[in-house]
Design a protein around this motif. Structure first.
Motif, PDB file in Angstrom:
ATOM      1  N   ALA A 190      19.499  34.653  57.640  1.00  0.00           N
ATOM      2  CA  ALA A 190      20.893  34.927  58.000  1.00  0.00           C
ATOM      3  C   ALA A 190      21.272  36.372  57.685  1.00  0.00           C
ATOM      4  N   THR A 191      20.924  36.857  56.498  1.00  0.00           N
ATOM      5  CA  THR A 191      21.267  38.244  56.148  1.00  0.00           C
ATOM      6  C   THR A 191      20.479  39.230  57.001  1.00  0.00           C
ATOM      7  N   GLY A 192      19.221  38.865  57.321  1.00  0.00           N
ATOM      8  CA  GLY A 192      18.448  39.739  58.208  1.00  0.00           C
ATOM      9  C   GLY A 192      19.073  39.847  59.584  1.00  0.00           C
ATOM     10  N   ALA A 193      19.535  38.713  60.112  1.00  0.00           N
ATOM     11  CA  ALA A 193      20.204  38.738  61.413  1.00  0.00           C
ATOM     12  C   ALA A 193      21.493  39.554  61.341  1.00  0.00           C
ATOM     13  N   GLY A 194      22.205  39.428  60.219  1.00  0.00           N
ATOM     14  CA  GLY A 194      23.409  40.232  60.053  1.00  0.00           C
ATOM     15  C   GLY A 194      23.102  41.717  60.006  1.00  0.00           C
ATOM     16  N   GLY A 195      22.018  42.078  59.303  1.00  0.00           N
ATOM     17  CA  GLY A 195      21.623  43.482  59.239  1.00  0.00           C
ATOM     18  C   GLY A 195      21.240  44.031  60.603  1.00  0.00           C
ATOM     19  N   ARG A 196      20.501  43.256  61.377  1.00  0.00           N
ATOM     20  CA  ARG A 196      20.113  43.709  62.711  1.00  0.00           C
ATOM     21  C   ARG A 196      21.339  43.863  63.614  1.00  0.00           C
ATOM     22  N   SER A 197      22.321  42.977  63.419  1.00  0.00           N
ATOM     23  CA  SER A 197      23.558  43.112  64.203  1.00  0.00           C
ATOM     24  C   SER A 197      24.285  44.412  63.860  1.00  0.00           C
ATOM     25  N   LEU A 198      24.301  44.777  62.584  1.00  0.00           N
ATOM     26  CA  LEU A 198      24.909  46.046  62.188  1.00  0.00           C
ATOM     27  C   LEU A 198      24.181  47.231  62.817  1.00  0.00           C
ATOM     28  N   GLU A 199      22.856  47.155  62.834  1.00  0.00           N
ATOM     29  CA  GLU A 199      22.081  48.252  63.429  1.00  0.00           C
ATOM     30  C   GLU A 199      22.368  48.398  64.911  1.00  0.00           C
ATOM     31  N   ARG A 200      22.490  47.260  65.594  1.00  0.00           N
ATOM     32  CA  ARG A 200      22.783  47.339  67.022  1.00  0.00           C
ATOM     33  C   ARG A 200      24.161  47.948  67.277  1.00  0.00           C
ATOM     34  N   LEU A 201      25.040  47.799  66.310  1.00  0.00           N
ATOM     35  CA  LEU A 201      26.363  48.402  66.429  1.00  0.00           C
ATOM     36  C   LEU A 201      26.372  49.856  65.970  1.00  0.00           C
TER      37      LEU A 201
END
Length: 455
Positions: free
Chosen positions: A365-376
């Motif tokens: 879950a935190t990894g997916a959140g981190g990747r979402s931040l990077e995409r933003l």
């Protein structure tokens, strides 16, 4: 062979008896390993025995520590005591009991028989028929009933008014020192130990009541002699013994919680498996707090059975008991919530299958959140690398900050514990997301929780 014995002398070099010696044979090496293993087992058994004794003492002391801290905090602190008893002024059962007691004691000071006798003499002097003079004596009962109803109505208006709440609060603030006297024998005020009862003096309220009766048309009320203004609060069969026990608890109220906490921490530190011992401590404290709640329920039943209805109505006695111990019950429930959270956290940090699944899901879950931040376009860079490399340290700091917050919080409740726990989890999740978004490394398989070792 004793592994702790001195090194044997070297027969080949008498001038250097402590110098190098021939290597051990296979048999000697095996014996040495056996003795080392036996010494290690004895050491672990000693640690387990010491930790068990310390934990047992801490668990057994925990309910006594909670009760002593409650007594020290509630009884000796004026604001806390007033906060404890203030709701009683709004309880209908207590209002009815106070109204009935005051009404009975006011009416008992009115000589109704003298009034009817004076009426009879006046009728006789007025040449009234003998039958009327004789029947005038029968007015004593109805007259007393009418006076009782009128006084009860006035008293009820006073007791159910906002003025009564103010009088009640101020009276209890004044008598806080007297509660200390009742329990420790020190100080003096309106609350007193009278035989096997604890009574409250409502002199201010009674004086105001006489004034209200006079204003309501009872002109003679101002001439009523001093009324017994003591209202029974509690009745205890062995008050002296209870005073001795509470006095002792009050003396150690500050130190018992500290001693119990120190014993528990020392037990966890001495035990070879710290995480398992932390879980055992949480279970032990939680069970003892549940026992304390059961004990309070049993004590409530015993107390209600010991109070005669003539002293205090059962509903009023129940309300008084529940109000006085409500903060103690709240403290026990708070510690149960803390114990459950501690047990859950210690389990999730361990090697169990369920704990690994939860940690893996949290990492995903935190990894997916981190990747979402990077995409933003929000990358944490070196800060994310630092957080990723120091997960155990940051996790410990956040959990320690939450524990310290609860320790320093003034009278935490189960709701406060839940809020602090939620904030800790939220901060840990946020740090995990930030650690997963440095912007220059792949993220698959990255874990949000620190690695653990089996115990």
């Amino acid at each position: 062979m004793d592994p702790t014995a001195p090194v044997p002398r070297n027969p080949e070099n008498p001038e250097n008896p402590e110098g190098p010696h021939p290597p051990l044979t296979a048999e000697e090496h095996e014996e040495y390993r056996r003795l080392r293993k036996a010494a290690s087992v004895r050491h672990r058994r000693l640690r387990y025995s010491g930790a068990s004794v310390l934990l047992l003492l801490a668990v057994l002391l925990s309910p006594v520590a909670v009760v002593s801290a409650w007594l020290d905090d509630t009884i000796t602190d004026t604001d806390r005591y007033v906060q404890t008893v203030a709701p009683l002024a709004d309880e209908p059962a207590v209002q009815n009991a106070v109204t009935d007691k005051l009404t009975d004691r006011v009416v008992s000071n009115v000589d109704v028989k003298a009034i009817t006798e004076a009426l009879g003499r006046a009728l006789e002097q007025a040449d009234a028929p003998p039958l009327i003079v004789e029947k005038s004596q029968a007015l004593e009962g109805p007259l007393k009933s009418a006076i009782t109803s009128a006084v009860h109505a006035v008293v009820s208006k006073v007791v159910t008014s906002e003025q009564f709440e103010t009088v009640w609060t101020e009276a209890n603030r004044r008598v806080q020192a007297a509660v200390v006297k009742v329990l420790t024998g020190e100080g003096s005020s309106a609350v007193q130990a009278s035989g096997d009862e604890i009574v409250l003096d409502l002199s201010t309220l009674t004086d105001q009541l006489k004034q209200r009766l006079t204003e309501a048309g009872f002109e003679k009320a101002s001439a009523i002699p001093q009324v017994d203004k003591q209202i029974p609060l509690l009745k205890v069969d062995k008050l002296n013994q209870a005073q001795d026990a509470m006095r002792l608890l009050n003396v150690v109220g500050v130190w018992l919680p500290v001693v119990a906490l120190a014993l528990a921490a020392l037990a966890i530190w001495c035990a070879p498996a710290h995480r398992v011992w932390l879980m055992a401590t949480a279970v032990g404290v939680g069970v003892m707090m549940a026992v304390l709640l059961v004990g309070l329920a049993v004590a409530r039943r015993i107390y209600l059975d010991s109070v005669p209805p003539t002293t205090l109505p059962p509903d009023a006695a129940a309300v008084i008991y529940d109000t006085l111990v409500r903060f103690l019950r709240e403290s026990a429930r708070t510690l149960i919530v803390v114990a459950v959270i501690t047990l859950l956290a210690a389990y999730l940090y361990g090697p169990g299958r369920g704990a690994r699944v939860v940690r893996h899901a949290a990492g995903q879950a935190t990894g997916a959140g981190g990747r979402s931040l990077e995409r933003l376009g929000l990358r944490t860079g070196s800060t994310g690398h630092w957080l990723d490399g120091h997960r155990p340290w940051t996790t410990g700091v956040v959990i320690g900050a939450g524990a310290l917050t609860l320790l320093l919080w003034n009278h935490p409740t189960p709701g406060v514990v839940a809020v602090v726990f939620g904030i800790v989890v939220l901060v840990l999740a946020l740090l995990g997301v930030l650690a997963a978004a440095p912007g220059d490394e792949p993220h698959p398989g990255r874990e949000a929780a620190p690695p653990t070792r089996s115990e």
